[in-house]
Enzyme design. Structure first.
Site, mmCIF file in Angstrom:
data_model
loop_
_atom_site.group_PDB
_atom_site.id
_atom_site.type_symbol
_atom_site.label_atom_id
_atom_site.label_comp_id
_atom_site.label_asym_id
_atom_site.label_seq_id
_atom_site.Cartn_x
_atom_site.Cartn_y
_atom_site.Cartn_z
ATOM 1 C CE LYS A 146 -3.873 -1.836 2.709
ATOM 2 N NZ LYS A 146 -4.948 -1.713 1.707
ATOM 3 N NE ARG A 202 -11.095 -9.461 -1.895
ATOM 4 C CZ ARG A 202 -11.378 -8.443 -2.700
ATOM 5 N NH1 ARG A 202 -11.742 -8.664 -3.947
ATOM 6 N NH2 ARG A 202 -11.323 -7.201 -2.265
HETATM 7 N N1 BES Z 1 -7.914 -3.870 4.475
HETATM 8 C C1 BES Z 1 -8.156 -3.439 3.171
HETATM 9 C C2 BES Z 1 -9.440 -2.651 3.006
HETATM 10 C C3 BES Z 1 -9.533 -1.341 3.736
HETATM 11 C C4 BES Z 1 -9.194 -0.170 3.094
HETATM 12 C C5 BES Z 1 -9.995 -1.299 5.040
HETATM 13 C C6 BES Z 1 -9.308 1.023 3.763
HETATM 14 C C7 BES Z 1 -10.117 -0.103 5.704
HETATM 15 C C8 BES Z 1 -9.772 1.071 5.062
HETATM 16 C C9 BES Z 1 -8.225 -4.618 2.206
HETATM 17 O O1 BES Z 1 -7.482 -5.728 2.563
HETATM 18 C C10 BES Z 1 -7.747 -4.129 0.885
HETATM 19 O O2 BES Z 1 -6.614 -3.746 0.814
HETATM 20 N N2 BES Z 1 -8.593 -4.139 -0.120
HETATM 21 C C11 BES Z 1 -8.251 -3.726 -1.429
HETATM 22 C C12 BES Z 1 -8.672 -4.797 -2.399
HETATM 23 C C13 BES Z 1 -8.194 -4.581 -3.807
HETATM 24 C C14 BES Z 1 -6.704 -4.811 -3.881
HETATM 25 C C15 BES Z 1 -8.907 -5.520 -4.718
HETATM 26 C C16 BES Z 1 -8.965 -2.424 -1.754
HETATM 27 O O3 BES Z 1 -10.168 -2.346 -1.528
HETATM 28 O O4 BES Z 1 -8.310 -1.495 -2.213
HETATM 29 ZN ZN ZN Z 2 -5.435 -5.602 1.913
#
Ligand code: BES
Ligand code: ZN
Ligand code: ZN
Length: 492
Positions: A272, A346
């Protein structure tokens, strides 16, 4: 929690610094007919608070010096019109008012619970709002700024003592649950890592009818839960699967609660960016809710059976981490191609949702911070959910209306599965370029629940607030949704 007392409305015996009188907009005159306070006193404060401009104003609070020396100050809390007011507004108004009074040195606050308010049922929301607002996470501050409130509820009608007491108890249980979730979510990940989460979970075993089991990486792999195993590979802490069984004698229904427990989500090799990593210590909100809700049920000796499943890992990077284009054979037998290591939640849930089916639950509810797009689509105060059951949806909607937390059902639409087609495996965990992140995440999960009644709630946009966003939601964990979950379980 703040101190709380219910007492009869007798200003001469009151220990409060200030009498807070809530009134709905347009109903200010009701103040003149409060029993147990002399008419001349009421007329005097009414004139000062309503008919003149001679008061100090703080948002919707009007404060005057009290003409009666047994109490220092009187404040009018102007609420929105009774017809349109929402539980959220009530909580926010009371939480904000009490914080405001505290900031001007008034910490012993008497709240008038008049007959006219009783009919609108505001006591529960008022007390919850104050509790939500009064929370601070100060464990690591050498200098503590603890809110030390004392709230007196002045009952105009002493006959309502019993019902008020009942509400008080309910609020207390709710706030305990909420504070436990907020404390765990706000805890930094160098303290609350998977082994520490396990420790906190094992403490539940002291309650009657609760059994806690913890599986380590080796056992997880041996059991065939390769998705849970693989996500935890990038950390020396590995993966832990926690299972809590709360099965009281003669339980009615058995509800499975599955919660994502990523104690920190760096994104893995699909790292990230810096800004997006803030708040990722809270990626275990789902698991924290499962833990707290089952503890709450055990304390209340609830008659409903619960199975809590919490896959706990940290999504970090080392030479053993899982990588893009890896293929994982899940417990269900389905193979998954890893398109993005940041879509780790997921994967954890896929194996957990399969595993929990061995308990033959009546319903499966999973809670997770899964799709970042929740924040973009719905903002701070609405969370999406997907379910394959209208019965669940109806009950959940009712719970949501009563709690004042807003949820929106997204359709279970098979068309969205096309974005998850993999050339390598049965399905992939994400899709670059596909829109509707909430939908693709939810649809991915739906592939692992079989025909079981199921609901997935995504709290990615709601739990962790990067700034104070409301008097009742300070920076950090909001605990949004806990009230609705508790109400939902009560309605079963
Ligand atoms: N933990 C994150 C989602 C999240 C984002 C929670 C912001 C709280 C605040 C999750 O694991 C994630 O990174 N999701 C990605 C998925 C994508 C790579 C398909 C997302 O939603 O950007
Ligand atoms: Zn994630
Ligand atoms: Zn995550």
């Amino acid at each position: 929690m703040y101190e709380l007392d219910i007492c009869s409305l007798d200003l001469s015996k009151s220990k409060a610094d200030i009498l807070l009188i809530p009134v709905f907009k347009g109903e200010e005159e009701k103040l003149l007919s409060v029993k147990k306070i002399s008419k001349s006193f009421l007329k005097e404060i009414y004139d000062k608070l309503v008919n003149s401009n001679n008061h100090s104003d703080y948002n919707n609070l009007r404060i005057i010096d009290s003409p009666d020396l047994s109490i220092k100050k009187i404040a009018l809390l102007l609420l929105p019109t009774a017809k349109n007011v929402t539980p959220f507004e009530l909580k926010e108004n009371f939480g904000g008012a009490v914080k405001q009074l505290y900031s001007v040195g008034l910490s012993e606050i008497g709240i008038l619970h008049s007959k006219s308010l009783k009919s609108v049922g505001i006591l529960e929301n008022a007390l919850e709002g104050i509790g939500l607002a009064a929370y601070r996470f100060e464990k690591y501050k050498t200098q503590k700024y603890k809110y030390k409130f004392k709230i007196f509820i002045f009952l105009e009608d002493s006959k309502s003592f019993l019902s008020a007491n009942k509400i008080l108890k309910r609020v207390k249980t709710y706030l305990e649950t909420l504070y436990s979730v907020r404390d765990n979510v706000n805890e930094p990940s160098n303290i609350l890592n998977p082994p520490e989460f396990k420790k906190r979970c094992l403490k539940l075993a002291k309650h009657k009818n609760i059994k806690v089991r913890a599986f380590n990486s080796k056992q997880i792999k041996h059991m065939g839960m390769n998705a849970i195993y693989d996500v935890g590979k990038g950390s020396k802490n590995g993966s832990i699967l926690l299972v809590i069984e709360y099965l009281p004698r003669g339980y009615s229904k058995k509800i499975a609660l599955v919660g994502k427990g990523v104690t920190f989500d760096t994104g893995g090799y699909n790292l990230k960016p810096a800004k997006a990593m803030i708040g990722m210590k809270g990626d275990m909100f789902g698991a924290a809710v499962v833990l707290a809700v089952i503890e709450c049920a055990a304390k209340l000796k609830a008659k409903i059976g619960m199975i809590g499943i919490m896959p706990v890992v940290e999504n970090t990077v080392n030479e053993s981490s899982f990588k893009p284009e890896d293929v994982i054979k899940t417990l269900s037998g389905k193979t998954v191609e890893v398109e993005n290591t940041d879509a780790e939640g997921r994967l954890l849930l896929a194996d957990s949702l399969t595993y929990v089916q061995k308990y033959k639950p009546d319903e499966i509810i999973d809670m997770a911070t899964l799709a970042g797009s929740c924040m973009i689509a719905l903002g701070d105060f609405i969370a999406p959910y997907m379910t394959n059951s209208d019965k669940i949806s109806k009950r959940f909607e009712r719970a949501s209306i009563e709690s004042g937390e807003v949820f929106i059902r997204v359709p279970k639409m098979n068309e969205y599965l096309r974005f998850l087609k993999s050339s390598l495996a049965d399905i992939k965990n994400a899709s670059f370029g596909a829109g509707g992140g909430i939908l693709t995440a939810s649809m991915f999960l739906s592939e692992f629940v079989g025909n079981n009644p199921w609901m997935h709630i995504d709290f990615a946009g709601n739990d962790y607030h990067r700034n104070d966003s409301s008097s009742i939601y300070p920076k950090g964990s909001s605990g949004f949704g806990i009230k609705t979950i508790l109400k939902y379980l009560e309605l079963i």
